[in-house]
Structures are given as structure tokens and as C-alpha cells.
Design a protein around this motif. Structure first.
Motif, PDB file in Angstrom:
ATOM      1  N   LEU A 179       0.826  -1.200   0.000  1.00 42.97           N
ATOM      2  CA  LEU A 179       0.000   0.000   0.000  1.00 42.97           C
ATOM      3  C   LEU A 179       0.865   1.256   0.000  1.00 42.97           C
ATOM      4  CD1 LEU A 179      -2.915  -0.954   2.418  1.00 42.97           C
ATOM      5  CD2 LEU A 179      -2.996  -0.711  -0.063  1.00 42.97           C
ATOM      6  N   ASP A 180       2.027   1.185   0.633  1.00 39.66           N
ATOM      7  CA  ASP A 180       2.940   2.338   0.619  1.00 39.66           C
ATOM      8  C   ASP A 180       3.357   2.689  -0.806  1.00 39.66           C
ATOM      9  OD1 ASP A 180       2.926   2.750   3.362  1.00 39.66           O
ATOM     10  OD2 ASP A 180       4.681   1.471   3.695  1.00 39.66           O
ATOM     11  N   LYS A 181       3.726   1.691  -1.581  1.00 38.12           N
ATOM     12  CA  LYS A 181       4.118   1.933  -2.974  1.00 38.12           C
ATOM     13  C   LYS A 181       2.927   2.402  -3.797  1.00 38.12           C
ATOM     14  CE  LYS A 181       7.974  -1.288  -3.039  1.00 38.12           C
ATOM     15  NZ  LYS A 181       8.503  -2.533  -3.615  1.00 38.12           N
ATOM     16  N   LEU A 182       1.761   1.817  -3.551  1.00 33.37           N
ATOM     17  CA  LEU A 182       0.553   2.192  -4.281  1.00 33.37           C
ATOM     18  C   LEU A 182       0.195   3.652  -4.021  1.00 33.37           C
ATOM     19  CD1 LEU A 182      -1.734   1.186  -6.123  1.00 33.37           C
ATOM     20  CD2 LEU A 182      -2.949   0.484  -4.060  1.00 33.37           C
ATOM     21  N   SER A 183       0.421   4.121  -2.799  1.00 34.37           N
ATOM     22  CA  SER A 183       0.074   5.493  -2.443  1.00 34.37           C
ATOM     23  C   SER A 183       0.967   6.527  -3.125  1.00 34.37           C
ATOM     24  CB  SER A 183       0.121   5.675  -0.925  1.00 34.37           C
ATOM     25  OG  SER A 183       1.450   5.585  -0.458  1.00 34.37           O
ATOM     26  N   CYS A 184       2.026   6.096  -3.777  1.00 35.50           N
ATOM     27  CA  CYS A 184       2.920   7.008  -4.504  1.00 35.50           C
ATOM     28  C   CYS A 184       2.428   7.291  -5.918  1.00 35.50           C
ATOM     29  CB  CYS A 184       4.330   6.427  -4.559  1.00 35.50           C
ATOM     30  SG  CYS A 184       5.122   6.305  -2.947  1.00 35.50           S
ATOM     31  N   TYR A 185       1.320   6.683  -6.296  1.00 34.77           N
ATOM     32  CA  TYR A 185       0.742   6.853  -7.628  1.00 34.77           C
ATOM     33  C   TYR A 185      -0.570   7.618  -7.536  1.00 34.77           C
ATOM     34  CZ  TYR A 185       4.060   3.384  -9.323  1.00 34.77           C
ATOM     35  OH  TYR A 185       5.203   2.723  -9.659  1.00 34.77           O
ATOM     36  N   PHE A 241      -7.712  -2.472 -14.849  1.00 34.90           N
ATOM     37  CA  PHE A 241      -8.358  -1.511 -13.957  1.00 34.90           C
ATOM     38  C   PHE A 241      -9.484  -0.799 -14.671  1.00 34.90           C
ATOM     39  CE2 PHE A 241      -4.572  -2.205 -11.560  1.00 34.90           C
ATOM     40  CZ  PHE A 241      -5.011  -2.102 -10.246  1.00 34.90           C
ATOM     41  N   GLY A 242     -10.645  -0.892 -14.072  1.00 33.59           N
ATOM     42  CA  GLY A 242     -11.831  -0.197 -14.544  1.00 33.59           C
ATOM     43  C   GLY A 242     -12.524   0.396 -13.335  1.00 33.59           C
ATOM     44  N   LYS A 243     -13.715   0.867 -13.554  1.00 29.71           N
ATOM     45  CA  LYS A 243     -14.479   1.544 -12.502  1.00 29.71           C
ATOM     46  C   LYS A 243     -14.684   0.651 -11.270  1.00 29.71           C
ATOM     47  CE  LYS A 243     -18.958   3.764 -11.835  1.00 29.71           C
ATOM     48  NZ  LYS A 243     -20.229   4.081 -12.464  1.00 29.71           N
ATOM     49  N   ASN A 244     -15.110  -0.582 -11.477  1.00 29.81           N
ATOM     50  CA  ASN A 244     -15.387  -1.478 -10.349  1.00 29.81           C
ATOM     51  C   ASN A 244     -14.121  -1.859  -9.591  1.00 29.81           C
ATOM     52  OD1 ASN A 244     -18.150  -1.527 -10.790  1.00 29.81           O
ATOM     53  ND2 ASN A 244     -18.012  -3.262 -12.194  1.00 29.81           N
ATOM     54  N   THR A 245     -13.062  -2.178 -10.316  1.00 28.22           N
ATOM     55  CA  THR A 245     -11.807  -2.542  -9.666  1.00 28.22           C
ATOM     56  C   THR A 245     -11.264  -1.368  -8.873  1.00 28.22           C
ATOM     57  OG1 THR A 245     -11.302  -4.138 -11.400  1.00 28.22           O
ATOM     58  CG2 THR A 245      -9.456  -3.384 -10.057  1.00 28.22           C
ATOM     59  N   MET A 246     -11.337  -0.181  -9.439  1.00 27.68           N
ATOM     60  CA  MET A 246     -10.839   1.002  -8.745  1.00 27.68           C
ATOM     61  C   MET A 246     -11.651   1.270  -7.490  1.00 27.68           C
ATOM     62  SD  MET A 246      -8.626   3.312  -8.336  1.00 27.68           S
ATOM     63  CE  MET A 246      -7.650   3.211  -9.821  1.00 27.68           C
ATOM     64  N   GLU A 247     -12.937   1.078  -7.546  1.00 29.00           N
ATOM     65  CA  GLU A 247     -13.784   1.301  -6.371  1.00 29.00           C
ATOM     66  C   GLU A 247     -13.419   0.322  -5.250  1.00 29.00           C
ATOM     67  OE1 GLU A 247     -16.065   3.607  -4.248  1.00 29.00           O
ATOM     68  OE2 GLU A 247     -15.710   3.973  -6.368  1.00 29.00           O
ATOM     69  N   LYS A 248     -13.200  -0.944  -5.609  1.00 35.34           N
ATOM     70  CA  LYS A 248     -12.781  -1.935  -4.612  1.00 35.34           C
ATOM     71  C   LYS A 248     -11.435  -1.561  -4.005  1.00 35.34           C
ATOM     72  CE  LYS A 248     -15.094  -5.796  -6.884  1.00 35.34           C
ATOM     73  NZ  LYS A 248     -14.879  -7.049  -7.629  1.00 35.34           N
ATOM     74  N   LEU A 249     -10.520  -1.122  -4.855  1.00 33.74           N
ATOM     75  CA  LEU A 249      -9.192  -0.748  -4.394  1.00 33.74           C
ATOM     76  C   LEU A 249      -9.257   0.475  -3.476  1.00 33.74           C
ATOM     77  CD1 LEU A 249      -6.171  -1.223  -4.472  1.00 33.74           C
ATOM     78  CD2 LEU A 249      -6.079   0.121  -6.573  1.00 33.74           C
ATOM     79  N   LYS A 250     -10.023   1.484  -3.851  1.00 33.90           N
ATOM     80  CA  LYS A 250     -10.132   2.688  -3.026  1.00 33.90           C
ATOM     81  C   LYS A 250     -10.782   2.383  -1.681  1.00 33.90           C
ATOM     82  CE  LYS A 250     -12.081   5.845  -5.571  1.00 33.90           C
ATOM     83  NZ  LYS A 250     -12.476   6.999  -6.382  1.00 33.90           N
ATOM     84  N   ASN A 251     -11.773   1.495  -1.653  1.00 30.46           N
ATOM     85  CA  ASN A 251     -12.396   1.105  -0.385  1.00 30.46           C
ATOM     86  C   ASN A 251     -11.380   0.410   0.520  1.00 30.46           C
ATOM     87  OD1 ASN A 251     -14.928   2.128  -1.008  1.00 30.46           O
ATOM     88  ND2 ASN A 251     -15.672   0.193  -1.829  1.00 30.46           N
ATOM     89  N   TYR A 252     -10.592  -0.477  -0.056  1.00 25.52           N
ATOM     90  CA  TYR A 252      -9.565  -1.189   0.698  1.00 25.52           C
ATOM     91  C   TYR A 252      -8.518  -0.213   1.236  1.00 25.52           C
ATOM     92  CZ  TYR A 252      -5.990  -4.636   1.850  1.00 25.52           C
ATOM     93  OH  TYR A 252      -5.051  -5.390   2.501  1.00 25.52           O
ATOM     94  N   HIS A 301      -7.537   1.136   5.279  1.00 26.20           N
ATOM     95  CA  HIS A 301      -6.176   1.093   5.823  1.00 26.20           C
ATOM     96  C   HIS A 301      -5.539   2.485   5.895  1.00 26.20           C
ATOM     97  CE1 HIS A 301      -6.920  -3.097   4.775  1.00 26.20           C
ATOM     98  NE2 HIS A 301      -6.053  -3.363   5.735  1.00 26.20           N
ATOM     99  N   GLN A 302      -6.371   3.531   5.845  1.00 29.70           N
ATOM    100  CA  GLN A 302      -5.941   4.927   5.953  1.00 29.70           C
ATOM    101  C   GLN A 302      -4.827   5.291   4.968  1.00 29.70           C
ATOM    102  OE1 GLN A 302      -6.054   3.127   9.185  1.00 29.70           O
ATOM    103  NE2 GLN A 302      -8.210   3.685   9.155  1.00 29.70           N
ATOM    104  N   VAL A 303      -4.985   4.843   3.732  1.00 30.33           N
ATOM    105  CA  VAL A 303      -4.032   5.129   2.653  1.00 30.33           C
ATOM    106  C   VAL A 303      -4.815   5.733   1.498  1.00 30.33           C
ATOM    107  CG1 VAL A 303      -2.381   4.095   1.037  1.00 30.33           C
ATOM    108  CG2 VAL A 303      -2.600   3.172   3.345  1.00 30.33           C
ATOM    109  N   SER A 304      -4.185   6.652   0.777  1.00 34.91           N
ATOM    110  CA  SER A 304      -4.849   7.234  -0.395  1.00 34.91           C
ATOM    111  C   SER A 304      -3.830   7.468  -1.504  1.00 34.91           C
ATOM    112  CB  SER A 304      -5.530   8.547  -0.020  1.00 34.91           C
ATOM    113  OG  SER A 304      -4.578   9.476   0.444  1.00 34.91           O
ATOM    114  N   PHE A 305      -4.351   7.701  -2.699  1.00 34.33           N
ATOM    115  CA  PHE A 305      -3.513   8.026  -3.843  1.00 34.33           C
ATOM    116  C   PHE A 305      -2.974   9.440  -3.686  1.00 34.33           C
ATOM    117  CE2 PHE A 305      -6.434   4.887  -5.839  1.00 34.33           C
ATOM    118  CZ  PHE A 305      -5.483   3.987  -6.263  1.00 34.33           C
ATOM    119  N   ILE A 306      -1.852   9.719  -4.380  1.00 41.31           N
ATOM    120  CA  ILE A 306      -1.351  11.091  -4.382  1.00 41.31           C
ATOM    121  C   ILE A 306      -2.284  11.938  -5.242  1.00 41.31           C
ATOM    122  CG2 ILE A 306       1.056  10.453  -3.993  1.00 41.31           C
ATOM    123  CD1 ILE A 306       1.543  10.989  -7.002  1.00 41.31           C
TER     124      ILE A 306
END
Length: 84
Positions: free
Chosen positions: A40-46, A57-68, A72-77
Motif C-alpha cells: 500500500l505504501d508503494k501504491l500510495s505514490c501513484y 483496472f476499470g471503474k469497479n476494480t478502482m472502487e474496490k481498491l479505493k475502499n480497501y 487502511h488509511q491510505v490514499s492516492f497522491i
């Protein structure tokens, strides 16, 4: 004599880790692994846009990923493009 399919598919990529297993589908997980994103640390750098441009990656996959990530208190840059 028929040719083996393995000669056609010379490059095979298998996901070995458990990062996001059960959260998102294999095509998206393989894309992340190809980009060396295995935490998740590496993912948050994108940015969200950068990840959406990856295969799988599409709308549904992104929604699942953002919820996850939110759980875990992580977000995209933030996207640094002008106009955003």
C-alpha cells in the motif's frame, strides 16, 4: 505436427505475492506487480489516474481498491496536472 502454444506465449507473468489477493482480480494484480507495486505504501505514490491506465483496472476494480485503501488509511497522491 501441431506447434506448442508455449512458443506463442513466450513471456508468462505469474503473481507470486498475496498483495490485494481477494480484493481485486488477477489481471489488475498482475499489472501492479509488473510495475513493482507490492504494498500500500508503494501504491500510495501513484495517482488514481496512473493506476486506471494499467491493464485490468476499470471503474469497479478502482472502487474496490479505493475502499480497501480507505480502510487502511491510505490514499492516492493528488494529480499534479494543470487544471486539476
Amino acid at each position: 505436427m501441431a506447434k506448442s502454444l508455449s512458443s506463442i506465449y513466450a513471456v508468462s507473468h505469474v503473481v507470486n505475492g498475496n498483495f490485494l489477493k481477494g480484493i481485486i482480480a488477477m489481471p489488475a494484480r498482475r499489472s501492479l506487480e509488473k510495475e513493482k507495486i507490492d504494498s500500500l505504501d508503494k501504491l500510495s505514490c501513484y495517482s488514481e489516474e496512473e493506476i486506471m491506465n494499467l491493464h485490468g483496472f476499470g471503474k469497479n476494480t478502482m472502487e474496490k481498491l479505493k475502499n480497501y485503501m480507505r480502510e487502511h488509511q491510505v490514499s492516492f497522491i493528488e494529480n499534479n496536472k494543470p487544471g486539476f
